[in-house]
Design a protein around this motif. Structure first.
Motif, PDB file in Angstrom:
ATOM      1  N   ILE A 274       0.820  -1.222   0.000  1.00  0.00           N
ATOM      2  CA  ILE A 274       0.000   0.000   0.000  1.00  0.00           C
ATOM      3  C   ILE A 274       0.846   1.262   0.000  1.00  0.00           C
TER       4      ILE A 274
ATOM      5  N   PRO B  59      -7.325   0.808   5.439  1.00  0.00           N
ATOM      6  CA  PRO B  59      -7.030  -0.569   5.008  1.00  0.00           C
ATOM      7  C   PRO B  59      -7.072  -1.529   6.180  1.00  0.00           C
TER       8      PRO B  59
ATOM      9  N   ALA C 152      -5.125   3.214  -2.360  1.00  0.00           N
ATOM     10  CA  ALA C 152      -5.428   2.371  -1.206  1.00  0.00           C
ATOM     11  C   ALA C 152      -6.671   2.862  -0.475  1.00  0.00           C
TER      12      ALA C 152
ATOM     13  N   LEU D 200      -6.528  -3.383  -4.496  1.00  0.00           N
ATOM     14  CA  LEU D 200      -6.422  -3.006  -3.088  1.00  0.00           C
ATOM     15  C   LEU D 200      -7.774  -2.993  -2.389  1.00  0.00           C
TER      16      LEU D 200
END
Length: 494
Positions: free
Chosen positions: A107, A118, A114, A154
């Protein structure tokens, strides 16, 4: 000069061909009986449909090479996932130059793509996890329909801790390509040109890109058979080429070592472990490979490399034949000359061809339907009509697709080379052959000879109508199409 004639001139098992980059040698001088290679080719023709090329390299010398016409030594072949091993090499070179580390978090290269928050597993995913296909995904991210491929990757769920769960993942290789581009400012293709392709003499490599202009990474590279062999020889030489260290030896060792477990079946070459975008194989070997049978097989113990391109459904069958016929034939010392066996091998390799349809070039039905246009109802393939006409020693099929004429010129008993646009696919190099395989049936085969794909068309002129069936040799989904039923234009009988 035709490509088939050029092929016959290209087969040089005993005369050095220095311009190509790899020297040539007789099989005997490198400890392999020519009869073993000949039997490999014969069994491949009996058991496997179909190899497109094979090159055997021992002790750095090409000892046998052959292409099944219309494939030839000068034409690139699509590699599919064998491309992944080249992307791995780009990562290794970037690591050596200090541009990135395998321990870098994924990331961190994509702050704008991203997620804002996350998950812990995504945050923990590192470049090494992409390399060894242990991203933590349960299913492979689908990128093609996404507006931004990195963002789609992602956003995909990561239910497992990275490094603990093997999942073959082409999207992960795309991310490696994107990371190299972020770290170096160049696409993987451009980055590899002066560092890999030019030193090895790999001319005009072709590699597609994503909508974001990123080299595809996991597939899409096209090079020649000998280029595959050169790449394998580079790795067999621990990254050295003509006295220069092109790829760091440490990277070659790491990339081809068992980095993760991926199964336990001792009879499967897909269960022997996975490295950094290389497969471990049985018999102490490793390989890069791609869909439908594209192989770069490296046998360190035998100091050998085998490059193969093909269009096969059963990829294990090709490897099984290598282990059965070529591996045990590689002896430790040169062998006495075997002129008769070598001559038989040379002749067989020079005459290789994919089989064109068998049958006469014309018959009574051909005369009856020649020039008649058969029309089809609306169909998803956009095929509106087809007209069959004799043409010299062959036959031309004139299709009308979405209002445009598409002509397929078929040789009889041999492949007629050219370029054609097939159905809704764009114009590309292809070769075609056709014959009357039944009293009322004309069969055409179309070989798209920069790819693994061969299409078969079967036109049955039944009564006053036409039944059109078509099928591809291989595919990622169904290979056949629903039958189309045509009738003469205007409703008149041919």
């Amino acid at each position: 000069m035709t490509r088939i004639a050029a092929l016959a001139l290209s087969v040089c098992l005993t005369v050095p061909c220095l311009a190509s980059g790899l020297p040539r040698s007789s099989p005997e001088d490198q400890g392999i009986p020519p009869s073993a290679i000949l039997e490999f080719v014969e069994r491949a023709e009996r058991r496997i449909d179909a190899l497109h090329s094979v090159m055997v390299v021992r002790h750095g010398h090409v000892v046998a090479e052959g292409w099944w016409a219309p494939y030839d030594p000068g034409t690139p072949h699509e590699l599919y996932s064998l491309s992944k091993s080249f992307t791995s090499t780009a990562v290794g070179l970037a690591v050596a130059e200090g541009k990135l580390s395998v321990d870098d978090r994924v990331i961190d290269f994509f702050p704008d793509e991203a997620p804002d928050e996350p998950g812990a597993n995504l945050a923990a995913m590192r470049v090494s996890d992409l390399l060894r296909m242990s991203t933590g995904h349960e299913s492979e991210p689908s990128l093609r329909a996404a507006d931004d491929w990195a963002e789609a990757f992602l956003a995909h769920p990561v239910p497992f801790k990275p490094g603990t769960h093997f999942l073959y993942n082409t999207a992960a290789t795309y991310m490696l390509s994107a990371i190299v581009q972020r770290a170096t400012g160049e696409t993987v293709l451009d980055y590899l040109r002066p560092r890999l392709f030019e030193p090895l003499g790999i001319d005009d490599p072709r590699w597609g890109t994503s909508p974001q202009g990123v080299t595809l990474g996991g597939y899409g590279l096209s090079v020649r058979t000998e280029d595959i062999a050169k790449f394998g020889q580079l790795y067999l030489n621990h990254g050295r080429w003509e006295g220069e260290q092109v790829v760091p030896e440490s990277w070659v060792g790491a990339a081809t070592a068992r980095q993760t477990s991926n199964g336990s079946n001792p009879g499967s070459d897909w269960d022997q472990g996975y490295g950094y975008q290389f497969w471990r194989s049985r018999h102490g070997a490793y390989r890069g490979d791609g869909a439908f049978g594209q192989y770069c097989i490296v046998l360190p113990e035998q100091k050998a490399v085998i490059a193969i391109t093909s269009g096969v459904k059963d990829m294990q069958a090709v490897l099984d034949l290598v282990w059965e016929m070529l591996l045990p034939a590689m002896g430790p010392s040169p062998l006495p000359p075997a002129e008769d066996d070598r001559a038989a091998l040379e002749a067989r390799l020079a005459g290789l061809t994919l089989a064109p349809p068998e049958g006469p070039g014309s018959n009574a039905t051909a005369e009856r339907v020649s020039g008649t246009t058969f029309e089809f109802p609306d169909n998803p393939r956009g095929i509106e009509s087809v007209t069959l006409r004799p043409e010299g020693e062959g036959t031309t099929l004139a299709f009308r697709v979405d209002g445009e004429e598409r002509r397929i010129s078929c040789g009889h008993g041999s492949w007629r080379e050219g370029r054609l646009a097939f159905e809704r696919f764009p114009e590309q190099p292809a070769a075609a052959a056709g014959a009357w395989t039944g009293d009322e049936t004309f069969t055409a085969r179309i070989c798209f000879d920069e790819t693994p794909f061969v299409a078969s068309l079967r036109l049955e002129f039944s009564g006053e109508g036409l039944l059109l069936d078509s099928e591809a040799n291989v595919g990622f989904g169904p290979t056949g199409h629903p039958r189309l039923v045509g009738s003469p234009a205007g409703g008149s009988a041919p």
